[in-house]
Design a protein around this motif. Structure first.
Motif, PDB file in Angstrom:
ATOM      1  N   GLY A 217       5.033   7.470  -7.822  1.00 33.84           N
ATOM      2  CA  GLY A 217       4.148   6.899  -7.516  1.00 33.84           C
ATOM      3  C   GLY A 217       2.714   7.441  -7.071  1.00 33.84           C
ATOM      4  O   GLY A 217       1.739   7.025  -6.799  1.00 33.84           O
ATOM      5  N   ILE A 218       2.688   8.860  -7.335  1.00 32.69           N
ATOM      6  CA  ILE A 218       1.527   9.516  -6.897  1.00 32.69           C
ATOM      7  C   ILE A 218       0.246   9.237  -7.739  1.00 32.69           C
ATOM      8  O   ILE A 218       0.479   9.384  -8.961  1.00 32.69           O
ATOM      9  N   GLU A 219      -0.928   9.118  -7.278  1.00 30.24           N
ATOM     10  CA  GLU A 219      -2.278   8.737  -7.991  1.00 30.24           C
ATOM     11  C   GLU A 219      -3.060   9.973  -8.156  1.00 30.24           C
ATOM     12  O   GLU A 219      -3.662   9.974  -9.252  1.00 30.24           O
ATOM     13  N   GLU A 220      -2.858  10.825  -7.386  1.00 33.64           N
ATOM     14  CA  GLU A 220      -3.984  12.064  -7.393  1.00 33.64           C
ATOM     15  C   GLU A 220      -3.330  13.363  -7.168  1.00 33.64           C
ATOM     16  O   GLU A 220      -2.395  13.399  -6.317  1.00 33.64           O
TER      17      GLU A 220
ATOM     18  N   ARG B 242      -6.814  12.690 -15.761  1.00 30.18           N
ATOM     19  CA  ARG B 242      -7.665  12.031 -14.983  1.00 30.18           C
ATOM     20  C   ARG B 242      -7.243  12.098 -13.578  1.00 30.18           C
ATOM     21  O   ARG B 242      -8.026  11.668 -12.760  1.00 30.18           O
ATOM     22  N   ARG B 243      -5.831  12.338 -13.428  1.00 31.80           N
ATOM     23  CA  ARG B 243      -5.616  12.429 -12.097  1.00 31.80           C
ATOM     24  C   ARG B 243      -5.764  13.746 -11.197  1.00 31.80           C
ATOM     25  O   ARG B 243      -5.678  13.926 -10.173  1.00 31.80           O
TER      26      ARG B 243
ATOM     27  N   ARG C 249      -0.100   8.883  -1.573  1.00 33.16           N
ATOM     28  CA  ARG C 249      -0.778   8.812  -3.001  1.00 33.16           C
ATOM     29  C   ARG C 249      -1.139  10.233  -3.392  1.00 33.16           C
ATOM     30  O   ARG C 249      -1.468  10.375  -4.676  1.00 33.16           O
ATOM     31  N   LYS C 250      -1.145  11.187  -2.668  1.00 33.44           N
ATOM     32  CA  LYS C 250      -1.636  12.524  -3.082  1.00 33.44           C
ATOM     33  C   LYS C 250      -0.507  13.560  -3.152  1.00 33.44           C
ATOM     34  O   LYS C 250       0.477  13.441  -2.728  1.00 33.44           O
TER      35      LYS C 250
ATOM     36  N   ILE D 161       4.295  11.752 -10.505  1.00 35.06           N
ATOM     37  CA  ILE D 161       3.537  10.524 -11.222  1.00 35.06           C
ATOM     38  C   ILE D 161       4.744   9.370 -11.172  1.00 35.06           C
ATOM     39  O   ILE D 161       4.581   8.403 -10.729  1.00 35.06           O
TER      40      ILE D 161
ATOM     41  N   THR E 141       0.858  -1.052  -0.007  1.00 35.21           N
ATOM     42  CA  THR E 141       0.108  -0.050  -0.103  1.00 35.21           C
ATOM     43  C   THR E 141       0.945   1.199  -0.053  1.00 35.21           C
ATOM     44  O   THR E 141       1.902   1.300   0.808  1.00 35.21           O
ATOM     45  N   ARG E 142       0.618   2.169  -0.872  1.00 35.19           N
ATOM     46  CA  ARG E 142       1.316   3.322  -0.955  1.00 35.19           C
ATOM     47  C   ARG E 142       1.222   4.245   0.422  1.00 35.19           C
ATOM     48  O   ARG E 142      -0.039   4.490   0.546  1.00 35.19           O
TER      49      ARG E 142
ATOM     50  N   ASP F 209      -3.853  10.709 -19.242  1.00 32.98           N
ATOM     51  CA  ASP F 209      -3.881  10.195 -18.072  1.00 32.98           C
ATOM     52  C   ASP F 209      -3.422  11.179 -16.886  1.00 32.98           C
ATOM     53  O   ASP F 209      -3.864  11.000 -15.816  1.00 32.98           O
TER      54      ASP F 209
END
Length: 328
Positions: free
Chosen positions: A55-58, A104-105, A6-7, A52, A2-3, A101
């Motif tokens: 590993g950043i998702e948002e 979308r984040r 993430r943000k 990104i 689990t990261r 892509d």
């Protein structure tokens, strides 16, 4: 796995006064640069791709009111009309997919009044929620000196545990203290290039730095200064809220550095705020010289390095020839 982070929050609400007149036509974060892969991108895209890669998702952009449409339009990728114009150009289609892509984040919040850097960060409180987050400046480009990007180096230090907040730093000469926040650190046991933070001050004078901000082990005249990226816990918003509610300002603005020091001393447990040295460099695209330096650094780190080196050598020879003739 689990990261843990993430943000990301990227501040892009500055007025760009130092880049006038171009910044009156387009946001300074939308200035174009040729990236290391040879593609022409905006400053904010290069910075976002840094996040990104780590590993950043948002990603939340803090913008001026109304600017979110500019960024949303840019990061939506190709329209059908544009797609037709690039038919057969696989590199452009791939680049458009990367843009989409990224889009979308994206999330947006606006800073409705220009009340300072700390005030801008505070606008992302709702986006962050109860998670730690990566914070990057919207006009700083980061170039790593090894395979791990700068943001990844910072997050790796946070993931190693032992700290609730980690600020990226770089040893910086005394003559540049007027540009950066400075940190006094105590070496963390068994962790090279990591310090437990003992003091944080915004742009100290050399005299103040010598008396209160020396970090043992650094050469004389060198100080740990902010690199322009942090991993913060949600507690930073409590610290910022404390300053906003009480209208505590420096030079008329709500500053992030003051909130960092308040968080360190009043909210976090002792020894839980760290600084880590980044193997890389930061470049400030918000000033004219810095924008030129950034493009040169990207070029020398990128796919066209050979051609650029040759071109620089030729330009230098042409520039130095008249001087040589005069001296002769």
């Amino acid at each position: 796995m689990t990261r843990t982070v993430r943000k990301a929050v990227i501040t892009a609400a500055g007025r760009g006064t130092r880049q006038y007149p171009a910044s009156s036509a387009v946001q300074k974060e939308m200035f174009p640069l040729v990236d290391r892969d040879g593609l022409t991108k905006t400053v904010i895209q290069i910075i976002g791709e840094e996040a990104i890669r780590a590993g950043i998702e948002e990603i939340c952009l803090v913008t001026q009111p109304g600017d979110e449409r500019v960024y949303a339009d840019y990061f939506r990728g190709m329209t059908e009309e544009t797609f037709a114009a690039f038919a057969g150009k696989a590199w452009a289609i791939e680049a458009a997919e990367q843009l989409a892509d990224f889009g979308r984040r994206l999330h947006f919040v606006s800073q409705d009044s220009p009340e300072g850097y700390g005030h801008a960060v505070y606008q992302a409180k709702g986006f962050v929620g109860d998670e730690p987050f990566l914070h990057l400046l919207g006009d700083h480009v980061y170039i790593a000196a090894n395979e791990r990007c700068c943001a990844q180096q910072l997050i790796d230090t946070f993931d190693a545990g032992g700290f609730d907040a980690v600020s990226a730093v770089q040893p910086t000469p005394e003559r540049l203290l007027h540009l950066f926040g400075a940190i006094k650190g105590r070496a963390a046991d068994g962790r090279e290039g990591v310090w437990a933070v003992e003091a944080i001050e915004e742009k100290p004078s050399p005299e103040r730095a010598r008396s209160a901000l020396r970090t043992e082990g650094l050469p004389a005249g060198q100080y740990l200064c902010h690199f322009g990226m942090h991993v913060f816990p949600p507690a930073i918003f409590e610290a910022l809220g404390h300053h906003i509610d009480r209208d505590i300002r420096v030079n008329g603005e709500i500053q992030l550095t003051n909130a960092q020091e308040f968080m360190r001393t009043e909210i976090l447990a002792p020894g839980r705020y760290a600084a880590c040295r980044i193997d890389g460099r930061r470049f400030d695209t918000g000033i004219p010289y810095g924008l030129m330096e950034t493009q040169l650094a990207l070029a020398l780190a990128g796919r066209h390095r050979g051609e650029i080196v040759e071109s620089i050598a030729l330009l230098l020879a042409e520039h130095l020839a008249p001087m040589a003739r005069k001296q002769g």
